[in-house]
Design an enzyme around this catalytic site. Structure first.
Site, PDB file in Angstrom:
ATOM      1  N   LYS A 148       8.332  14.858  -8.869  1.00  0.00           N
ATOM      2  CA  LYS A 148       8.874  13.727  -9.632  1.00  0.00           C
ATOM      3  C   LYS A 148       8.236  13.706 -11.012  1.00  0.00           C
ATOM      4  O   LYS A 148       7.131  14.201 -11.193  1.00  0.00           O
ATOM      5  CB  LYS A 148       8.548  12.420  -8.885  1.00  0.00           C
ATOM      6  CG  LYS A 148       9.133  12.339  -7.491  1.00  0.00           C
ATOM      7  CD  LYS A 148       8.353  11.379  -6.596  1.00  0.00           C
ATOM      8  CE  LYS A 148       7.125  12.052  -5.999  1.00  0.00           C
ATOM      9  NZ  LYS A 148       6.302  11.165  -5.171  1.00  0.00           N
ATOM     10  N   ASP A 192       6.748   5.935  -4.216  1.00  0.00           N
ATOM     11  CA  ASP A 192       6.771   5.640  -2.768  1.00  0.00           C
ATOM     12  C   ASP A 192       8.203   5.473  -2.274  1.00  0.00           C
ATOM     13  O   ASP A 192       8.564   5.937  -1.183  1.00  0.00           O
ATOM     14  CB  ASP A 192       6.005   4.342  -2.459  1.00  0.00           C
ATOM     15  CG  ASP A 192       4.579   4.364  -3.004  1.00  0.00           C
ATOM     16  OD1 ASP A 192       4.020   5.458  -3.163  1.00  0.00           O
ATOM     17  OD2 ASP A 192       4.045   3.264  -3.268  1.00  0.00           O
ATOM     18  N   GLY A 204       0.884  -1.171   0.000  1.00  0.00           N
ATOM     19  CA  GLY A 204       0.000   0.000   0.000  1.00  0.00           C
ATOM     20  C   GLY A 204       0.913   1.210   0.000  1.00  0.00           C
ATOM     21  O   GLY A 204       1.999   1.152   0.590  1.00  0.00           O
ATOM     22  N   ASP A 205       0.507   2.303  -0.641  1.00  0.00           N
ATOM     23  CA  ASP A 205       1.479   3.377  -0.903  1.00  0.00           C
ATOM     24  C   ASP A 205       2.232   3.869   0.344  1.00  0.00           C
ATOM     25  O   ASP A 205       3.466   3.863   0.376  1.00  0.00           O
ATOM     26  CB  ASP A 205       0.824   4.545  -1.674  1.00  0.00           C
ATOM     27  CG  ASP A 205      -0.208   5.310  -0.848  1.00  0.00           C
ATOM     28  OD1 ASP A 205      -0.832   4.711   0.059  1.00  0.00           O
ATOM     29  OD2 ASP A 205      -0.395   6.511  -1.113  1.00  0.00           O
ATOM     30  N   THR A 206       1.496   4.242   1.401  1.00  0.00           N
ATOM     31  CA  THR A 206       2.183   4.780   2.585  1.00  0.00           C
ATOM     32  C   THR A 206       2.910   3.680   3.361  1.00  0.00           C
ATOM     33  O   THR A 206       3.899   3.952   4.048  1.00  0.00           O
ATOM     34  CB  THR A 206       1.197   5.504   3.524  1.00  0.00           C
ATOM     35  OG1 THR A 206       0.124   4.602   3.832  1.00  0.00           O
ATOM     36  CG2 THR A 206       0.632   6.763   2.868  1.00  0.00           C
ATOM     37  N   ALA A 232       5.600   1.400  -7.073  1.00  0.00           N
ATOM     38  CA  ALA A 232       6.252   1.999  -5.896  1.00  0.00           C
ATOM     39  C   ALA A 232       7.474   2.855  -6.237  1.00  0.00           C
ATOM     40  O   ALA A 232       8.279   3.159  -5.360  1.00  0.00           O
ATOM     41  CB  ALA A 232       6.624   0.944  -4.849  1.00  0.00           C
ATOM     42  N   ALA A 233       7.591   3.287  -7.496  1.00  0.00           N
ATOM     43  CA  ALA A 233       8.691   4.210  -7.852  1.00  0.00           C
ATOM     44  C   ALA A 233       8.605   5.463  -6.991  1.00  0.00           C
ATOM     45  O   ALA A 233       9.583   5.878  -6.355  1.00  0.00           O
ATOM     46  CB  ALA A 233       8.616   4.576  -9.334  1.00  0.00           C
ATOM     47  N   TRP A 258     -10.475  -4.865  -3.750  1.00  0.00           N
ATOM     48  CA  TRP A 258     -11.593  -5.089  -2.825  1.00  0.00           C
ATOM     49  C   TRP A 258     -11.221  -4.355  -1.538  1.00  0.00           C
ATOM     50  O   TRP A 258     -10.526  -4.899  -0.690  1.00  0.00           O
ATOM     51  CB  TRP A 258     -11.779  -6.578  -2.542  1.00  0.00           C
ATOM     52  CG  TRP A 258     -12.243  -7.367  -3.721  1.00  0.00           C
ATOM     53  CD1 TRP A 258     -13.534  -7.703  -4.017  1.00  0.00           C
ATOM     54  CD2 TRP A 258     -11.431  -7.935  -4.761  1.00  0.00           C
ATOM     55  NE1 TRP A 258     -13.558  -8.446  -5.182  1.00  0.00           N
ATOM     56  CE2 TRP A 258     -12.298  -8.591  -5.662  1.00  0.00           C
ATOM     57  CE3 TRP A 258     -10.047  -7.945  -5.038  1.00  0.00           C
ATOM     58  CZ2 TRP A 258     -11.836  -9.261  -6.803  1.00  0.00           C
ATOM     59  CZ3 TRP A 258      -9.587  -8.589  -6.173  1.00  0.00           C
ATOM     60  CH2 TRP A 258     -10.479  -9.237  -7.045  1.00  0.00           C
ATOM     61  N   ARG A 259     -11.630  -3.106  -1.449  1.00  0.00           N
ATOM     62  CA  ARG A 259     -11.212  -2.303  -0.293  1.00  0.00           C
ATOM     63  C   ARG A 259     -12.316  -1.380   0.206  1.00  0.00           C
ATOM     64  O   ARG A 259     -12.090  -0.593   1.118  1.00  0.00           O
ATOM     65  CB  ARG A 259      -9.959  -1.490  -0.652  1.00  0.00           C
ATOM     66  CG  ARG A 259     -10.233  -0.382  -1.642  1.00  0.00           C
ATOM     67  CD  ARG A 259      -9.011   0.256  -2.257  1.00  0.00           C
ATOM     68  NE  ARG A 259      -8.015   0.748  -1.341  1.00  0.00           N
ATOM     69  CZ  ARG A 259      -6.948   1.483  -1.737  1.00  0.00           C
ATOM     70  NH1 ARG A 259      -6.807   1.798  -3.013  1.00  0.00           N
ATOM     71  NH2 ARG A 259      -6.059   1.877  -0.864  1.00  0.00           N
TER      72      ARG A 259
HETATM   73  P1  ADP Z   1       5.041   7.564  -9.335  1.00  0.00           P
HETATM   74  O1  ADP Z   1       5.309   6.137  -8.937  1.00  0.00           O
HETATM   75  O2  ADP Z   1       4.469   8.358  -8.214  1.00  0.00           O
HETATM   76  O3  ADP Z   1       4.303   7.723 -10.629  1.00  0.00           O
HETATM   77  P2  ADP Z   1       7.278   8.629 -10.846  1.00  0.00           P
HETATM   78  O4  ADP Z   1       6.935   7.776 -12.018  1.00  0.00           O
HETATM   79  O5  ADP Z   1       7.202  10.086 -11.055  1.00  0.00           O
HETATM   80  O6  ADP Z   1       6.480   8.224  -9.526  1.00  0.00           O
HETATM   81  O7  ADP Z   1       8.764   8.218 -10.433  1.00  0.00           O
HETATM   82  C1  ADP Z   1       9.346   8.514  -9.190  1.00  0.00           C
HETATM   83  C2  ADP Z   1      10.844   8.501  -9.364  1.00  0.00           C
HETATM   84  O8  ADP Z   1      11.249   7.198  -9.796  1.00  0.00           O
HETATM   85  C3  ADP Z   1      11.362   9.448 -10.425  1.00  0.00           C
HETATM   86  O9  ADP Z   1      11.572  10.741  -9.904  1.00  0.00           O
HETATM   87  C4  ADP Z   1      12.671   8.794 -10.821  1.00  0.00           C
HETATM   88  O10 ADP Z   1      13.680   9.102  -9.895  1.00  0.00           O
HETATM   89  C5  ADP Z   1      12.333   7.314 -10.712  1.00  0.00           C
HETATM   90  N1  ADP Z   1      11.894   6.790 -12.019  1.00  0.00           N
HETATM   91  C6  ADP Z   1      10.638   6.465 -12.390  1.00  0.00           C
HETATM   92  N2  ADP Z   1      10.615   5.968 -13.655  1.00  0.00           N
HETATM   93  C7  ADP Z   1      11.893   5.988 -14.083  1.00  0.00           C
HETATM   94  C8  ADP Z   1      12.565   5.596 -15.299  1.00  0.00           C
HETATM   95  N3  ADP Z   1      11.894   5.094 -16.348  1.00  0.00           N
HETATM   96  N4  ADP Z   1      13.899   5.756 -15.361  1.00  0.00           N
HETATM   97  C9  ADP Z   1      14.598   6.264 -14.313  1.00  0.00           C
HETATM   98  N5  ADP Z   1      14.044   6.640 -13.147  1.00  0.00           N
HETATM   99  C10 ADP Z   1      12.719   6.514 -13.030  1.00  0.00           C
END
Ligand code: ADP
Length: 305
Positions: free
Chosen positions: A232, A265, A37-39, A262-263, A109-110
């Protein structure tokens, strides 16, 4: 002569919903159970990065076996669970990941999960917030709370902030969780107005707030009063402002992106850990980008680091 007391380890409390995750684990409808979960993901990475800090979660779960397993998972990750309420009338939410031609889709389902009731008791919120240095929440936290709960949470957050806690907020815009876009944007704007640190992702913000570029996202949240804003943008430039100082970072290209779950997060965890430790804005952006680069190179929300 007595030595100065060492600085106290920061206390961080993350607020939201942790769910059971069922992810494909074989060819014939086999699934593996996890928790995410995100947080929760951000708390999990913070606890991994700073095992010496006090990282806790505030939520609600049921009193059944799966809720026991979720609490055991948190404890195992080094996340304190004393502020996770246990309700007899509800259980935890669940999502299922399905793969079709390599594309992931999610079913949830939440609607009646226990976490929707995490802000029923103002005194319990005050007890949880007392002595906390940083409180973290997201737009998803707000979305799962209904009317009263959301207002109560924001009210107690404002009090905690007046008492010295810092608030960090990721808008994490998810229109499907809201009755409408206008309600989502209004609630997110209200919460961001209480935050010291706002951590939006530009593409969502462009879609729902009409920001023309990441600088517009940064400036909009800074104008609401957040001292620190970090925008981001997937592989694009990260833009930030903190105490009036601007910074930017182009993330290093990731050779093989396996799963971007989770990029954001994990970025938040890397950034907040460095920022709270007193590192420079540039160093904190690098720490966030470095952690998320590792996470998107692995499968699932929680990648061992
Ligand atoms: P979210 O998961 O909230 O959509 P983002 O997609 O904006 O977040 O990505 C968060 C961070 O993850 C970015 O600032 C970057 O540092 C890294 N990131 C995400 N996608 C890539 C990618 N394709 N290549 C390199 N870094 C990435």
């Amino acid at each position: 002569m007595t030595a100065a007391a060492p600085p106290r380890a920061p206390r961080i409390l993350s607020i939201g919903e942790c769910m059971v995750e069922l992810a494909p684990a074989g060819p014939d409808g086999l699934f593996r159970r996890g928790f995410a979960g995100d947080t929760m993901n951000t708390a999990w990475y913070l606890a991994r990065l700073r095992p010496d800090w006090a990282v806790g979660y505030l939520s609600a779960v049921g009193q059944d076996t799966i809720s026991d397993a979720m609490l055991a998972f948190m404890a195992q990750a080094g996340i304190a669970t004393e502020h996770v309420a246990r309700r007899a009338d509800r259980t935890v939410g669940l999502y299922l990941i399905e793969l079709r031609d390599g594309e992931r889709s999610f079913a949830y389902w939440r609607d009646r999960s226990a976490a929707r009731r995490l802000a029923e008791d103002a005194d319990a919120l005050d007890r949880a917030f007392a002595g906390t240095d940083l409180i973290y929440l997201s737009g998803i936290t707000l979305a799962v709370l209904k009317g009263d709960g959301r207002a109560r949470l924001l009210d107690r957050l404002a009090a905690a902030r007046a008492g010295g806690a810092r608030i960090a907020f990721d808008p994490n815009l998810r229109p499907r969780l809201w009755p409408g876009t206008a309600a989502m944007c209004a609630a997110v704007t209200e919460a961001a107005g209480l935050a010291d640190i706002v951590l939006p992702s530009h593409d969502d913000e462009a879609t729902h707030f009409g920001d023309v570029d990441p600088a517009a996202t940064r400036d909009r949240y800074a104008a609401l009063g957040a001292g620190t804003v970090v925008v981001k943008d997937g592989p694009g430039d990260i833009l930030a402002v903190s105490d009036g100082m601007r910074a930017g970072l182009r993330p290093d290209p990731v050779a093989r992106v396996v799963d971007t779950t989770a990029a954001g997060d994990s970025f938040n965890a890397g950034f907040l850990a460095a920022h709270l430790a007193g590192e420079s804005l540039d160093a904190a952006l690098r720490a966030g980008a470095a952690l998320s680069a590792r996470v998107i190179g692995g499968r699932g929300a929680l990648v061992e680091i």
